[in-house]
Scaffold this active site. Structure first.
Site, PDB file in Angstrom:
ATOM      1  CG  ASP A   1      -1.930   1.124   1.201  1.00 45.66           C
ATOM      2  OD1 ASP A   1      -2.169   1.681   0.115  1.00 45.66           O
ATOM      3  OD2 ASP A   1      -2.474   1.466   2.274  1.00 45.66           O
TER       4      ASP A   1
ATOM      5  CD  GLU B   1       2.057   0.364   5.819  1.00 47.53           C
ATOM      6  OE1 GLU B   1       3.071   0.110   6.495  1.00 47.53           O
ATOM      7  OE2 GLU B   1       1.006   0.807   6.316  1.00 47.53           O
TER       8      GLU B   1
ATOM      9  CG  ASP C   1      -1.164  -1.783   6.163  1.00 49.49           C
ATOM     10  OD1 ASP C   1      -1.832  -0.854   5.689  1.00 49.49           O
ATOM     11  OD2 ASP C   1      -1.086  -2.017   7.390  1.00 49.49           O
TER      12      ASP C   1
END
Length: 595
Positions: free
Chosen positions: A314, A317, A349
């Site tokens: 993601d 991140e 994530d």
């Protein structure tokens, strides 16, 4: 004398003015915004007092760009060819005045022949007959254009058994890309338009219907008729090409040898045909194959060896907040040689996809769009300070609920303990540890504890290599593209997975919600009601209205307070209990403020 008006000077370039007026009116009839561009050019031309020899000279005027000047030059060349090289371009016949509207134009024969449509307008344009009657040409999209691909894809989808009758944007783009030369998502160099831009034209011409939110696209009756005709022509072209190839192959004697893949191993000698290299490798490795499939499976399958396992990260991140720490994760992954892709993930994530291997097509700028299937593993990463904040503002419970509902069977919580950081949190360390244990024991998530970013990167690296080995070496599975959340049987040679675009679209946080979903979110705001408890209530009362009707049928207040107490929830089938039942009753049935 005061009040006396000056006579208007006639335009010294009446032919250019006529052509620009026609182009403006034509754009106005089609509802195009270019009508305002042509109007500005007309105003500039009327103010210019000198005659122009060609369109190139008009470039000195305001609002005259390369496109308009080129159109004027080409129409001027047509005018010279149809009349005479020395024809006068600075005067018109008496049948035309520059102040007349477009609908009242009656130029002579030479002028009418030169008043052809603007260049680049070939479909749905106006053609002029000798009697001056205008007739609109039927709109037919160019082969392998965006509009052509959209119409054919929707028509083919409507012919499938069990078809929904509509398609969402993502699935329509993915299916239509294979029969379109331009990309539906990336514009060509020097342009801002993609193949998807033609959808607005289809809607404007009443060939395509766009409804609901998220948008659903379907064909109108006119669009269905046009798409059916295009499909018939497409099949005719394919048959013609196949016959031509077969004829050439017979004449040259170099035709492909047809091999019957259903014969037994002992029958090769009887057939007196040598198996091809691909067939020999397939039999030698004893790879389970899907019947009727070949190649990389562009028809909805990915065969073993035709895809790569890629880690998706993601973008949150890697950006925002402590950028240095987040960039450290990317550097560690690169150092470990992990194939990863940074993109927007609407839930989680990290996750892994099986990405199809595609080869560039000769004559096309970009390679075909690769199919991407989401594997059953998804990771939510939490630093201990982020975990504390998410528990306090309610995100922790909502994120776990969304991970459970995303359709992937193996959610993982990656917790970075960060040494002694828990000692400085707003919640006691025992509360945080209890929340982590509940996530594993009660919610059924796999929890992996690490110390810092480097250990997180190491865990992602190990998981990536494990999945690459699992899917490509051990299982050798044929991956099937599914439009639903289907559980994958790991023992089967076939594994049904959802495409990434559909998965990500279905996981949008603020998408259009049904009354049932809003009611569930409402219930989860009550302290003590988890996702499982809310789901159990929804099984009996799917909307607020149905719950209020049930409360209205209760004779006494005590009966209403105990209405939900015996509802079973979770794997252990425990009762909801009288306390929560009373809380829900008071929330929906108390007219004044709650005590």
């Amino acid at each position: 004398m005061p009040g006396r008006k000056r006579p208007l000077t006639p335009c010294p370039n009446p032919l250019f003015l006529q052509w620009l007026t026609e182009m403006r009116d034509h754009a106005k009839e089609k509802g195009l915004k270019t009508q305002y561009v042509y109007q500005k050019a007309i105003n500039s031309l009327k103010k210019y007092p000198l005659p122009l020899k060609n369109g190139k000279e008009a470039k000195i005027l305001q609002n005259f760009g390369d496109g308009i000047c080129k159109i004027l030059d080409e129409r001027l060349q047509n005018h010279y060819r149809e009349n005479d090289v020395h024809a006068d371009v600075h005067s018109l016949s008496s049948g035309f005045t520059t102040n007349q509207p477009h609908g009242n134009l009656h130029p002579d024969k030479s002028a009418s022949h030169s008043s052809k449509e603007p260049l680049g307008i070939s479909e749905g344009s106006i053609i002029r007959k000798e009697g001056g009657v205008k007739k609109k040409r039927e709109y037919v999209p160019q082969k392998r254009s965006g509009a052509y691909a959209v119409l054919l894809t929707l028509y083919r989808n409507s012919q499938l058994p069990g078809s929904k009758g509509f398609m969402f944007k993502n699935e329509l783009q993915n299916e239509a890309q294979s029969i379109c030369d331009k990309s539906f998502t990336v514009p060509d160099l020097g342009s801002k338009y993609t193949a998807w831009s033609s959808v607005s034209t289809l809607i404007q011409k009443n060939l395509l219907l766009k409804t609901h939110s998220p948008a659903r696209y379907s064909l109108t009756e006119l669009g269905l008729a046009l798409a059916e005709r295009l499909e018939f022509e497409e099949r005719g072209d394919d048959c013609g090409r196949d016959k031509e190839k077969a004829t050439l192959a017979e004449e040259s004697g170099d035709g492909p040898v047809t091999i019957n893949l259903t014969v037994n191993e002992g029958e090769w000698e009887e057939e007196d045909i040598e198996p091809t290299a691909a067939t020999t490798v397939n039999q030698a490795e004893n790879v389970p194959t899907c019947s009727g499939l070949s190649g990389t499976g562009r028809d909805g399958h990915l065969l073993p060896g035709s895809y790569d396992i890629v880690l998706c990260v993601d973008f949150i991140e890697t950006t925002g907040g402590n950028t240095a720490r987040k960039q450290e994760l990317v550097k560690e992954l690169q150092k470990n040689g992990v194939i990863f892709d940074i993109r927007k993930l609407n839930v989680g994530d990290f996750l892994w996809i099986a990405r199809e291997k595609v080869e560039p097509v000769p004559g096309q700028l970009r390679p075909p769009v690769a199919k991407e299937l989401v594997l059953d593993y998804i990771i939510e990463r939490k630093r201990i300070d982020d975990l504390c904040g998410s528990i306090m503002d309610g995100r922790f419970r909502e994120q776990k609920f969304r991970l459970k509902r995303c359709g992937l069977r193996k959610p993982i919580y990656l917790v970075e303990e960060c040494g002694s950081a828990a000692a400085h949190m707003s919640l006691p360390e025992s509360t945080l540890q209890q929340a982590i244990v509940n996530t594993q024991v009660v919610d059924g998530f796999f929890v992996k504890r690490v110390q810092d970013v480097r250990e997180s990167a190491a865990y992602l690296t190990v998981m990536t290599r494990h999945l690459q080995k699992l899917y490509q070496v051990i299982l050798r599975q044929c991956l099937l593209i599914s439009t639903r959340y289907i559980e994958c049987d790991m023992e089967s040679p076939q594994c049904s997975l959802i495409s990434f675009t559909e998965f990500n679209h279905g996981a949008v946080k603020n998408k259009c919600q049904t009354v049932r979903e809003v009611f569930a979110r409402q219930l989860m705001q009550i302290s003590g009601i988890s996702g499982d408890k809310a789901a159990a209530i929804l099984e009996h009362y799917s909307t607020v209205s149905s719950l209020l009707d049930a409360y209205a049928q209760c004779v006494t207040e005590a009966e209403g307070e105990k209405l939900l107490s015996s509802i079973k929830y979770g794997k252990l089938k425990r009762n909801l209990g009288p306390v929560l039942s009373r809380t829900v009753y008071q929330l929906y049935c108390t007219r004044g403020p709650l005590s």
